[in-house]
Design an enzyme around this catalytic site. Sequence first.
Site, PDB file in Angstrom:
ATOM      1  N   GLU A  39      -4.046   0.276  -2.931  1.00 28.88           N
ATOM      2  CA  GLU A  39      -3.031   0.410  -2.173  1.00 28.88           C
ATOM      3  C   GLU A  39      -2.467   1.662  -2.079  1.00 28.88           C
ATOM      4  O   GLU A  39      -1.484   2.020  -1.309  1.00 28.88           O
ATOM      5  CB  GLU A  39      -1.915  -0.585  -2.522  1.00 28.88           C
ATOM      6  CG  GLU A  39      -1.267  -0.391  -3.837  1.00 28.88           C
ATOM      7  CD  GLU A  39       0.292  -0.551  -3.745  1.00 28.88           C
ATOM      8  OE1 GLU A  39       0.785  -1.059  -2.693  1.00 28.88           O
ATOM      9  OE2 GLU A  39       0.992  -0.143  -4.924  1.00 28.88           O
ATOM     10  N   HIS A  68       2.534  -0.903  -0.797  1.00 29.63           N
ATOM     11  CA  HIS A  68       2.387  -0.030   0.128  1.00 29.63           C
ATOM     12  C   HIS A  68       1.109  -0.329   1.210  1.00 29.63           C
ATOM     13  O   HIS A  68       0.460   0.462   1.724  1.00 29.63           O
ATOM     14  CB  HIS A  68       1.730   1.209  -0.818  1.00 29.63           C
ATOM     15  CG  HIS A  68       2.742   1.984  -1.629  1.00 29.63           C
ATOM     16  ND1 HIS A  68       4.066   2.241  -1.039  1.00 29.63           N
ATOM     17  CD2 HIS A  68       2.792   2.300  -2.803  1.00 29.63           C
ATOM     18  CE1 HIS A  68       4.830   2.846  -1.871  1.00 29.63           C
ATOM     19  NE2 HIS A  68       4.303   2.818  -3.000  1.00 29.63           N
TER      20      HIS A  68
HETATM   21 FE   LIG Z   1       2.290  -0.710  -6.043  1.00 29.06          FE
END
Ligand SMILES: [Fe+2]
Length: 252
Positions: A39, A68
Amino acid sequence: MKILFIGDVFGTLGQQALHTYLPQLKQQHKPHLIIVNGENIDKGFGIDEAIYKDLMSMGVSMITMGNHTFRNKKILHFIDDANIVRPANYDESVPGVGYKTIQFNDKTVTVISLMGRIFMGDPLDNPFKVIDSILDTLTSDIILVDFHGEATSEKIAFAHHVDGRVTAVLGTHTHVPTADTMIFPKGTMYVTDVGMTGAKYGVLGADKDKQVQKFITGLRGPVKETKEGPLQLHAVLLDTTFQTIEGIHIYE
Ligand SMILES: [Fe+2]
């Protein structure tokens, strides 16, 4: 079966660390499956398709995400066709899926992504209830959960909640590896945080000078990735046959 799970790969240096160390980790440990938390791999925020394909070309089987996941909107163009799982406690209308099952020889392996709610900010569904409804539907031989969260207490409580019902609960997100790889009483393999992969001397992967200034001034600026310097890589190696979990920690 041996499964290598690599913790939060941050930015260009994280990707470089995979290129540098994955070949020797494969040779040394001979994992059957490689899973990566990706991520943060696109300069700290999300993932794009070129990076996704690069990871797949290195032999990665599945990529887990976290808070994210959607910071780089380009993911919307390929997430539905990718071996990527985003937190399952997003609303079901959100693109992508929270878990995927892959076949390895005669075994089915399900990888689940979930996000904690303590100190995380995002208004997601309760992961303790979401996992119950997912497990009601699964008959997989091996079930792995990437629990992406900040609070150690939430991760440990979650592991007790699913102990004996999943193969492993692997914590991610804090980017700092913990020394508590263990088997829970009913057999679930566990670590509170796998740790990160990327710059050794950043602040969780981000540029140290910018982060130090933020703490001095109180002003938030844009997060920049660390561009140079030695690397670190953190992972865990699971052996589902012998039921062992072992931390792998590389510091250049
Ligand atoms: Fe994270």
